[in-house]
Design an enzyme around this catalytic site. Structure first.
Site, PDB file in Angstrom:
ATOM      1  N   GLY A   1       0.928  -1.643   0.062  1.00 39.50           N
ATOM      2  CA  GLY A   1       0.059   0.154  -0.145  1.00 39.50           C
ATOM      3  C   GLY A   1       1.040   1.126  -0.272  1.00 39.50           C
ATOM      4  O   GLY A   1       1.765   1.760   0.000  1.00 39.50           O
TER       5      GLY A   1
ATOM      6  N   ASP B   1      -2.720 -13.006   5.278  1.00 34.96           N
ATOM      7  CA  ASP B   1      -3.992 -12.399   5.286  1.00 34.96           C
ATOM      8  C   ASP B   1      -4.262 -12.209   7.380  1.00 34.96           C
ATOM      9  O   ASP B   1      -4.612 -12.443   7.406  1.00 34.96           O
ATOM     10  CB  ASP B   1      -5.326 -13.554   4.851  1.00 34.96           C
ATOM     11  CG  ASP B   1      -6.165 -12.483   5.187  1.00 34.96           C
ATOM     12  OD1 ASP B   1      -6.518 -11.789   5.584  1.00 34.96           O
ATOM     13  OD2 ASP B   1      -7.484 -13.572   4.997  1.00 34.96           O
ATOM     14  N   ILE B   2      -4.085 -10.696   7.428  1.00 35.37           N
ATOM     15  CA  ILE B   2      -4.444 -10.422   8.492  1.00 35.37           C
ATOM     16  C   ILE B   2      -5.487 -10.871   9.369  1.00 35.37           C
ATOM     17  O   ILE B   2      -5.262 -11.494  10.738  1.00 35.37           O
ATOM     18  CB  ILE B   2      -3.584  -9.154   8.960  1.00 35.37           C
ATOM     19  CG1 ILE B   2      -4.429  -8.367   8.796  1.00 35.37           C
ATOM     20  CG2 ILE B   2      -2.717  -8.554   9.017  1.00 35.37           C
ATOM     21  CD1 ILE B   2      -5.007  -7.043   8.703  1.00 35.37           C
TER      22      ILE B   2
ATOM     23  N   THR C   1      -9.112   0.409   3.350  1.00 38.77           N
ATOM     24  CA  THR C   1      -9.035   2.366   3.438  1.00 38.77           C
ATOM     25  C   THR C   1     -10.315   2.432   2.243  1.00 38.77           C
ATOM     26  O   THR C   1      -9.866   3.838   2.296  1.00 38.77           O
ATOM     27  CB  THR C   1      -7.510   2.619   3.095  1.00 38.77           C
ATOM     28  OG1 THR C   1      -7.650   1.544   1.990  1.00 38.77           O
ATOM     29  CG2 THR C   1      -6.723   1.783   4.429  1.00 38.77           C
TER      30      THR C   1
ATOM     31  N   THR D   1      -6.575   7.624  12.434  1.00 39.41           N
ATOM     32  CA  THR D   1      -7.257   8.729  10.849  1.00 39.41           C
ATOM     33  C   THR D   1      -7.998   9.938  12.054  1.00 39.41           C
ATOM     34  O   THR D   1      -8.588   9.786  12.908  1.00 39.41           O
ATOM     35  CB  THR D   1      -8.933   7.451  10.471  1.00 39.41           C
ATOM     36  OG1 THR D   1      -8.854   9.194   9.568  1.00 39.41           O
ATOM     37  CG2 THR D   1      -9.456   7.006  11.031  1.00 39.41           C
TER      38      THR D   1
ATOM     39  N   TYR E   1     -15.876   2.777   8.285  1.00 40.44           N
ATOM     40  CA  TYR E   1     -13.894   2.755   8.718  1.00 40.44           C
ATOM     41  C   TYR E   1     -13.993   3.268  10.308  1.00 40.44           C
ATOM     42  O   TYR E   1     -12.749   3.086  10.005  1.00 40.44           O
ATOM     43  CB  TYR E   1     -14.243   3.841   7.088  1.00 40.44           C
ATOM     44  CG  TYR E   1     -12.128   3.759   7.236  1.00 40.44           C
ATOM     45  CD1 TYR E   1     -11.281   2.963   7.399  1.00 40.44           C
ATOM     46  CD2 TYR E   1     -11.740   5.541   7.610  1.00 40.44           C
ATOM     47  CE1 TYR E   1     -10.072   3.360   6.818  1.00 40.44           C
ATOM     48  CE2 TYR E   1     -10.205   5.441   7.099  1.00 40.44           C
ATOM     49  CZ  TYR E   1      -9.758   4.374   7.764  1.00 40.44           C
ATOM     50  OH  TYR E   1      -8.352   4.537   7.255  1.00 40.44           O
TER      51      TYR E   1
ATOM     52  N   LYS F   1     -12.265   2.022  12.812  1.00 34.00           N
ATOM     53  CA  LYS F   1     -10.425   2.593  13.104  1.00 34.00           C
ATOM     54  C   LYS F   1     -10.162   2.757  14.192  1.00 34.00           C
ATOM     55  O   LYS F   1      -8.697   2.260  15.125  1.00 34.00           O
ATOM     56  CB  LYS F   1     -10.230   3.754  12.459  1.00 34.00           C
ATOM     57  CG  LYS F   1     -10.186   3.373  10.940  1.00 34.00           C
ATOM     58  CD  LYS F   1      -9.078   2.366  10.732  1.00 34.00           C
ATOM     59  CE  LYS F   1      -7.547   2.773  10.349  1.00 34.00           C
ATOM     60  NZ  LYS F   1      -6.477   1.652   9.808  1.00 34.00           N
TER      61      LYS F   1
HETATM   62  N1  NAP Z   1      -5.420   7.061   3.177  1.00 35.66           N
HETATM   63  C1  NAP Z   1      -5.326   7.279   3.806  1.00 35.66           C
HETATM   64  O1  NAP Z   1      -5.478   8.436   3.201  1.00 35.66           O
HETATM   65  C2  NAP Z   1      -5.275   7.708   5.129  1.00 35.66           C
HETATM   66  C3  NAP Z   1      -6.310   8.567   6.518  1.00 35.66           C
HETATM   67  C4  NAP Z   1      -5.315   8.225   7.729  1.00 35.66           C
HETATM   68  C5  NAP Z   1      -5.604   6.815   7.711  1.00 35.66           C
HETATM   69  N2  NAP Z   1      -5.208   6.389   6.848  1.00 35.66           N
HETATM   70  C6  NAP Z   1      -4.634   4.948   7.415  1.00 35.66           C
HETATM   71  O2  NAP Z   1      -3.708   4.884   7.249  1.00 35.66           O
HETATM   72  C7  NAP Z   1      -2.847   3.399   6.846  1.00 35.66           C
HETATM   73  C8  NAP Z   1      -2.050   2.984   5.478  1.00 35.66           C
HETATM   74  O3  NAP Z   1      -2.817   3.686   4.946  1.00 35.66           O
HETATM   75  P1  NAP Z   1      -3.017   3.163   3.068  1.00 35.66           P
HETATM   76  O4  NAP Z   1      -3.625   4.551   2.509  1.00 35.66           O
HETATM   77  O5  NAP Z   1      -1.426   3.245   3.458  1.00 35.66           O
HETATM   78  O6  NAP Z   1      -3.400   2.050   2.885  1.00 35.66           O
HETATM   79  P2  NAP Z   1      -3.814   1.534   1.253  1.00 35.66           P
HETATM   80  O7  NAP Z   1      -2.728   2.037   0.533  1.00 35.66           O
HETATM   81  O8  NAP Z   1      -4.958   1.683   1.143  1.00 35.66           O
HETATM   82  O9  NAP Z   1      -3.184  -0.361   1.532  1.00 35.66           O
HETATM   83  C9  NAP Z   1      -3.799  -0.620   2.496  1.00 35.66           C
HETATM   84  C10 NAP Z   1      -2.582  -2.180   2.631  1.00 35.66           C
HETATM   85  O10 NAP Z   1      -3.561  -2.984   3.562  1.00 35.66           O
HETATM   86  C11 NAP Z   1      -3.772  -4.277   2.927  1.00 35.66           C
HETATM   87  N3  NAP Z   1      -4.612  -5.075   2.989  1.00 35.66           N
HETATM   88  C12 NAP Z   1      -5.598  -5.237   3.378  1.00 35.66           C
HETATM   89  N4  NAP Z   1      -6.628  -6.046   3.125  1.00 35.66           N
HETATM   90  C13 NAP Z   1      -5.350  -6.766   4.165  1.00 35.66           C
HETATM   91  C14 NAP Z   1      -6.436  -8.352   4.825  1.00 35.66           C
HETATM   92  N5  NAP Z   1      -6.404  -9.061   5.049  1.00 35.66           N
HETATM   93  N6  NAP Z   1      -4.539  -8.340   5.015  1.00 35.66           N
HETATM   94  C15 NAP Z   1      -3.690  -8.391   4.926  1.00 35.66           C
HETATM   95  N7  NAP Z   1      -3.385  -6.812   4.579  1.00 35.66           N
HETATM   96  C16 NAP Z   1      -4.522  -6.068   3.835  1.00 35.66           C
HETATM   97  C17 NAP Z   1      -3.312  -3.973   1.245  1.00 35.66           C
HETATM   98  O11 NAP Z   1      -2.620  -5.273   1.095  1.00 35.66           O
HETATM   99  P3  NAP Z   1      -2.751  -5.962  -0.689  1.00 35.66           P
HETATM  100  O12 NAP Z   1      -2.936  -4.578  -1.219  1.00 35.66           O
HETATM  101  O13 NAP Z   1      -2.073  -6.692  -0.380  1.00 35.66           O
HETATM  102  O14 NAP Z   1      -4.458  -6.016  -0.675  1.00 35.66           O
HETATM  103  C18 NAP Z   1      -2.087  -2.714   1.463  1.00 35.66           C
HETATM  104  O15 NAP Z   1      -1.372  -3.517   2.027  1.00 35.66           O
HETATM  105  C19 NAP Z   1      -3.921   2.742   7.276  1.00 35.66           C
HETATM  106  O16 NAP Z   1      -3.855   2.224   8.496  1.00 35.66           O
HETATM  107  C20 NAP Z   1      -5.291   3.637   7.178  1.00 35.66           C
HETATM  108  O17 NAP Z   1      -6.110   3.357   7.716  1.00 35.66           O
HETATM  109  C21 NAP Z   1      -4.834   6.414   5.645  1.00 35.66           C
END
Ligand code: NAP
Length: 286
Positions: free
Chosen positions: A15, A41-42, A67, A106, A130, A134
């Site tokens: 991600g 798979d977590i 997400t 978040t 969501y 979280k």
């Molecule tokens: N994006 C935002 O704007 C935002 C804002 C605030 C907080 N956050 C938090 O920041 C963190 C990183 O976000 P991000 O934007 O980098 O996320 P992202 O790009 O959407 O990536 C999500 C990741 O989670 C993995 N994943 C999903 N389901 C899974 C499962 N069952 N087992 C193992 N891995 C799994 C995906 O793996 P695969 O792709 O291999 O399936 C991917 O690597 C998250 O905790 C998110 O909640 C994000």
């Protein structure tokens, strides 16, 4: 804990944030394994347990999450399974091996009233599925003795999709766009966040922190800045949250107060404008 003694598991390594954290750990020579959902798979309790038993990790940086904020309103169970149960599975292993975990939460855990930046211990009021998941995941992480909960917002990184990439794509076909102007927050560049996190795990200043790039902006003004930087003349019309009517409710005030992080002696992140500039160069747009 010194870098030499670390062996870090990074979940969500396919991600946006996880991939940059793996890159930063590698740059600093800190041994790590980054996994995506195909590797681990977590939500699979047994698989998680076996994975920990076969690797002697000393640290977990947990970036994996469900997400899709709007889709989570319909995929409630999947959202809960990944965000809450998946986190809980990792927490159990961290308890078993007595190792610290970094969790990313978040700005959406807050209800978004007023215009003051939220402090870590302000009352939470998640408005959408969501955000609720979280928040519940935060409670799981708090069961640990050693954890960092980092609340971040409006994330952009080189892998996957984000607001900036969406704006760039839309600018290829549109001349005018309606963008929400009454949600205010801080864009956060995963490259900068990764550096900050790897600094943090070299300390024992555990706890909950707010961390983003510096400065506040609305989505509409953020879009204007993106178009200015990529030299596209797109007319941005301000619309309200109610007019835009997204599937999931989002807070209007997403400002996060970073005083606690700074008072702990950690390094201030660059401004979001500076981050945007470097990001557009990283993805070869400017
Ligand atoms: N994006 C935002 O704007 C935002 C804002 C605030 C907080 N956050 C938090 O920041 C963190 C990183 O976000 P991000 O934007 O980098 O996320 P992202 O790009 O959407 O990536 C999500 C990741 O989670 C993995 N994943 C999903 N389901 C899974 C499962 N069952 N087992 C193992 N891995 C799994 C995906 O793996 P695969 O792709 O291999 O399936 C991917 O690597 C998250 O905790 C998110 O909640 C994000």
């Amino acid at each position: 804990m010194s870098d030499e003694k670390k062996y870090v598991l990074v979940t969500g390594a396919t991600g946006q944030l996880g991939s940059d954290i793996v890159d930063e750990l590698n740059r600093r020579g800190i041994p790590n394994i980054g996994v995506g959902s195909a590797d681990l798979d977590i939500t699979d309790n047994e698989a998680v347990s076996k994975f920990f038993d076969s690797h002697k990790f000393s640290y977990v940086i947990h970036c994996a999450a469900y997400t899709k904020v709007d889709l989570a309103e319909d995929e409630k169970d999947l959202n809960y399974e990944i965000n809450v149960k998946g986190t809980s599975n990792l927490v159990s292993e961290c308890q078993k091996y007595n190792i610290p975990l970094v969790f990313f939460s978040t700005d959406y855990v807050f209800g978004g009233n007023g215009d003051k930046p939220f402090k870590e211990d302000d009352e939470t009021n998640p408005l959408c599925e969501y955000a609720k998941a979280k928040y519940l995941a935060e409670l799981e992480v708090k069961k640990l003795d050693k954890y960092f909960i980092i609340r971040i917002s409006w994330v952009f990184g080189k892998i996957g999709n984000n607001f900036i990439k969406t704006m760039i794509k839309l600018s290829e076909t549109k001349t005018e766009l309606n963008i929400v102007s009454d949600q205010i927050g801080s864009p956060t560049y995963t490259f900068d966040m990764a550096k900050a996190i790897v600094d943090m795990i070299n300390t024992d200043k555990y706890g909950i922190y707010h961390l983003t790039n510096e400065g506040f902006v609305s989505w509409a003004d953020f879009a204007r800045e993106i178009f200015k930087k990529i030299n596209k003349s797109i007319k941005v019309n301000d619309v309200t949250t109610e007019e835009y009517n997204a599937r999931a409710k989002r807070p209007k005030n997403s400002r996060l107060d970073k005083t606690k992080y700074l008072n702990a002696g950690f390094k201030k992140m660059p401004t979001w404008q500076d981050a945007l500039d470097r990001y557009l160069k990283e993805i070869n747009v400017i």
